[in-house]
Write an enzyme that holds these catalytic residues in place. Structure first.
Site, mmCIF file in Angstrom:
data_model
loop_
_atom_site.group_PDB
_atom_site.id
_atom_site.type_symbol
_atom_site.label_atom_id
_atom_site.label_comp_id
_atom_site.label_asym_id
_atom_site.label_seq_id
_atom_site.Cartn_x
_atom_site.Cartn_y
_atom_site.Cartn_z
ATOM 1 N N SER A 147 135.858 67.799 77.655
ATOM 2 C CA SER A 147 134.712 67.079 77.103
ATOM 3 C C SER A 147 135.193 66.073 76.052
ATOM 4 O O SER A 147 136.092 65.301 76.315
ATOM 5 C CB SER A 147 133.688 68.067 76.541
ATOM 6 O OG SER A 147 132.477 67.427 76.224
ATOM 7 N N HIS A 148 134.605 66.095 74.856
ATOM 8 C CA HIS A 148 134.934 65.104 73.834
ATOM 9 C C HIS A 148 136.065 65.560 72.917
ATOM 10 O O HIS A 148 136.324 64.928 71.894
ATOM 11 C CB HIS A 148 133.692 64.779 73.006
ATOM 12 C CG HIS A 148 133.087 65.977 72.335
ATOM 13 N ND1 HIS A 148 132.341 66.890 73.023
ATOM 14 C CD2 HIS A 148 133.131 66.400 71.054
ATOM 15 C CE1 HIS A 148 131.937 67.840 72.184
ATOM 16 N NE2 HIS A 148 132.402 67.567 70.985
ATOM 17 N N LYS A 157 136.860 73.592 84.115
ATOM 18 C CA LYS A 157 135.647 74.396 84.258
ATOM 19 C C LYS A 157 135.206 74.464 85.716
ATOM 20 O O LYS A 157 135.449 73.543 86.505
ATOM 21 C CB LYS A 157 134.522 73.865 83.374
ATOM 22 C CG LYS A 157 134.037 72.453 83.676
ATOM 23 C CD LYS A 157 132.901 72.084 82.711
ATOM 24 C CE LYS A 157 132.310 70.741 83.030
ATOM 25 N NZ LYS A 157 131.186 70.389 82.148
ATOM 26 N N ASP A 305 130.499 60.522 76.294
ATOM 27 C CA ASP A 305 131.784 61.119 75.945
ATOM 28 C C ASP A 305 132.735 61.056 77.128
ATOM 29 O O ASP A 305 132.451 60.428 78.147
ATOM 30 C CB ASP A 305 131.593 62.553 75.443
ATOM 31 C CG ASP A 305 131.133 63.504 76.531
ATOM 32 O OD1 ASP A 305 130.581 63.042 77.549
ATOM 33 O OD2 ASP A 305 131.326 64.722 76.378
ATOM 34 N N ASP A 309 129.140 63.689 80.067
ATOM 35 C CA ASP A 309 128.050 64.660 80.136
ATOM 36 C C ASP A 309 127.258 64.714 78.821
ATOM 37 O O ASP A 309 126.342 65.517 78.678
ATOM 38 C CB ASP A 309 128.542 66.053 80.539
ATOM 39 C CG ASP A 309 129.315 66.767 79.443
ATOM 40 O OD1 ASP A 309 129.764 66.109 78.474
ATOM 41 O OD2 ASP A 309 129.495 68.002 79.565
ATOM 42 N N ARG A 310 127.612 63.853 77.853
ATOM 43 C CA ARG A 310 126.854 63.729 76.610
ATOM 44 C C ARG A 310 126.580 62.252 76.360
ATOM 45 O O ARG A 310 127.331 61.389 76.797
ATOM 46 C CB ARG A 310 127.626 64.325 75.423
ATOM 47 C CG ARG A 310 127.911 65.811 75.560
ATOM 48 C CD ARG A 310 128.845 66.276 74.446
ATOM 49 N NE ARG A 310 129.385 67.582 74.717
ATOM 50 C CZ ARG A 310 129.071 68.687 74.037
ATOM 51 N NH1 ARG A 310 128.217 68.617 73.047
ATOM 52 N NH2 ARG A 310 129.627 69.840 74.343
ATOM 53 N N SER A 394 123.568 69.144 70.815
ATOM 54 C CA SER A 394 124.873 68.493 70.882
ATOM 55 C C SER A 394 124.885 67.327 71.865
ATOM 56 O O SER A 394 125.949 66.876 72.279
ATOM 57 C CB SER A 394 125.945 69.515 71.265
ATOM 58 O OG SER A 394 125.600 70.169 72.474
#
Length: 560
Positions: A147-148, A157, A305, A309-310, A394
């Site tokens: 992720s970030h 994952k 990110d 996914d953000r 988040s």
């Protein structure tokens, strides 16, 4: 929370990861499974770590990939596996390692055309698209991303056939089997050379980009955005969606500018996050300084990110919107502008998200579904349509298509970013202006999150906090109304505690991915009230941590 003097400033050359050394460590360092920090551990978003700390090395990926093959066999999952990766330096070697094992086990693997990077939501979309209408031969997926997290980290994952993050029972099984393989020197791991794996009859190329981009009109009113000709800016933050935005703009006729299309595994173009680390977090005002500085150039701007996914939304009226603010705006808009959504479709939020969401949801006459931290808790509801929206503080969000059917069951940064453009195009006001209107109606909350180091033993103690350990009857001068250790929506343990009064609340929990704990707090009575809530929360947390067994000696206190 002590803010680094480098926060918000361009990264110094000394901060940049040495990529050749990192890749060398991936292939040459061997983890010792007797050391907890070097074992495989699936947190809220898979296994993460750095090759420098022997926490994300070739052995880990070979073992996890074999464990996933064994899990697939046990569960009779025999459709294709959609495999994607982000732009972190460790993602490319990890994909090669995974492919060696998957091909050796005869798994049909779908990898991106031209070795393109693949966002997390695009993998979820591919799984669900393939599985639609099928009862057997179901697909699943792997996304290689931390992720970030900082550039020296890697992540891995697994998404089962429901397309979302795997549930704890699944990750526990995979984690246990993978650690057993580590302990046995990888005996039982099947692998073939990557060159042979790429040529295997079971390895296929898939056009992830076109399949996802061409379907965006089913979830966002792209015609409204294109027709309004509003100026849009996007910063992919050097992430997996970097080559998606141009085709999106071209297909839907958007007036969109990509302000940075660089891909660099050192992420040297980033401004430094609050703690002095390079972190591609679109919700951080420190990491987002460059795009914030361009806010007057565009009517709406956004970033995602590293695995997209953000989201982060930058408005002319308010600059970077905190995720909680934008979640409230998105919910307020969506449930009034999606006429085909079911009247029973609920709003999903995590226990650490703003109570502004509760107030907006009540005004809309919708049911609130409050769950523990982790997007996996929204998967079933998004799949069956009982949830219209699922969001985390988040900045992780997904919502259903225009017709109320499932879009993705993992977080999607691209879609909420485009929703900000739809809102601006259709209402003539940006999300910052709409949030200001909401505060006039529902009050203005002030929210904060504190993080501090904690040993694994301290994290375990914090996870087991009980109502009996809260010796206060009041919270910052108000009577405590509720003490939660389980989420109201689904009754699942929240892995900590949440304390609620009339005008404010706090929650304390250990991180699922790092050796830190977090205190979340919110007040509708102002900054001083919030400080009092945090002080009382810190006292409760300090007592719990002091009672924990002594581990590696990491700091347990935070100066507020």
């Amino acid at each position: 929370m002590k803010v680094s003097p480098f926060a918000g400033k361009p990264a110094e050359p000394s901060m940049l990861v040495n990529v050749p050394k990192l890749i060398t460590a991936y292939y040459t360092e061997t983890p010792d499974p007797s050391i907890p920090e070097q074992r495989i551990s699936f947190g809220t978003s898979g296994h993460r770590g750095s090759a420098f700390q022997k926490a994300f090395n070739e052995w880990h990926i070979l073992a996890i990939s074999q464990a996933i093959c064994l899990y697939r066999r046990q569960q009779k999952i025999d459709g294709p596996l959609f495999l994607g990766m982000d732009t972190h330096a460790l993602s490319v070697p990890a994909l090669a390692s995974a492919l060696e094992v998957l091909a050796a086990n005869g798994v049909d693997v779908m990898i991106a055309e031209k070795d393109e990077y693949t966002p997390t939501p695009v993998v979820s979309h591919a799984i669900l698209t393939y599985n639609r209408g099928r009862k057997k031969g179901l697909a699943d997926g792997i996304v290689i991303t931390p992720s970030h997290n900082p550039p020296h980290d890697g992540g891995f994952k697994y998404n089962p056939p429901n397309g979302g993050p795997a549930e704890r029972v699944v990750t526990d099984w995979i984690e246990s089997k993978a650690n057993w393989l580590l302990e046995n020197g990888l005996r039982g791991v099947k692998r073939i050379p990557v060159e042979k794996a790429l040529r295997a009859s079971t390895t296929h190329r898939h056009d992830y980009l076109d399949a996802y981009v061409s379907d965006l009109g089913s979830v966002i009113d792209m015609d409204a955005i294109g027709g309004a000709k509003i100026s849009l800016g996007v910063d992919p933050l050097g992430g997996a969606g970097v080559h998606y935005w141009g085709p999106i703009a071209e297909r839907y006729g958007l007036n969109l500018t990509v302000v940075n299309d660089a891909v660099d595994p050192t992420f040297r173009f980033m401004t430094v996050d609050w703690d002095g680390q390079i972190r591609m977090d679109p919700s951080s005002p420190y990491a987002m300084q460059r795009l914030i500085g361009l806010k007057d150039r565009f009517e709406i701007a956004f970033a995602c990110d590293t695995d997209h996914d953000r989201h982060g939304v930058v408005t002319r009226s308010a600059g970077l919107l905190p995720p909680n603010h934008y979640l409230a705006v998105a919910i307020f808009y969506l449930f009034q502008h999606r006429p085909k959504w079911g009247k029973e479709a609920a709003v999903g939020k995590t226990v650490v998200s703003s109570q502004m969401i509760d107030r907006v949801t009540a005004k809309l006459g919708r049911k609130l579904y409050e769950v523990p931290v982790g997007f996996k808790w929204f998967v079933d509801g998004l799949l069956d349509g009982s949830l219209g929206f699922g969001g985390e503080e988040s900045a992780g969000v997904s919502f259903v298509r225009l017709d109320g059917s499932v879009w993705t069951t993992d977080k999607d940064g691209i879609v909420p970013a485009l929703l900000a453009a739809e809102i601006t195009a259709r209402l003539g006001r940006d999300p910052g202006e709409i949030y200001r209107e909401l505060t006039r109606q529902f009050g203005e909350p002030i929210y904060d999150r504190v993080e501090a180091s904690a040993t694994p033993e301290q994290k375990e103690a914090l996870e087991k906090l009980s109502p009996e350990q809260v010796r206060f009857t009041d919270l910052a001068g108000e009577k405590i109304q509720t003490l939660l250790t389980h989420a109201p929506g689904n009754g699942a343990p929240i892995g900590g505690i949440k304390v609620i009064a009339e005008s404010g609340w706090f929650a304390a929990r250990p991180s699922g991915t790092e050796n830190i704990y977090k205190i979340y707090a919110e007040s509708f009575l102002g900054e001083d009230h919030l400080r009092h809530i945090l002080e009382e929360a810190q006292t409760i947390v300090n007592d719990a941590l002091a009672a924990a067994p002594q581990g590696s000696g990491l700091a347990s206190n935070t100066n507020l």
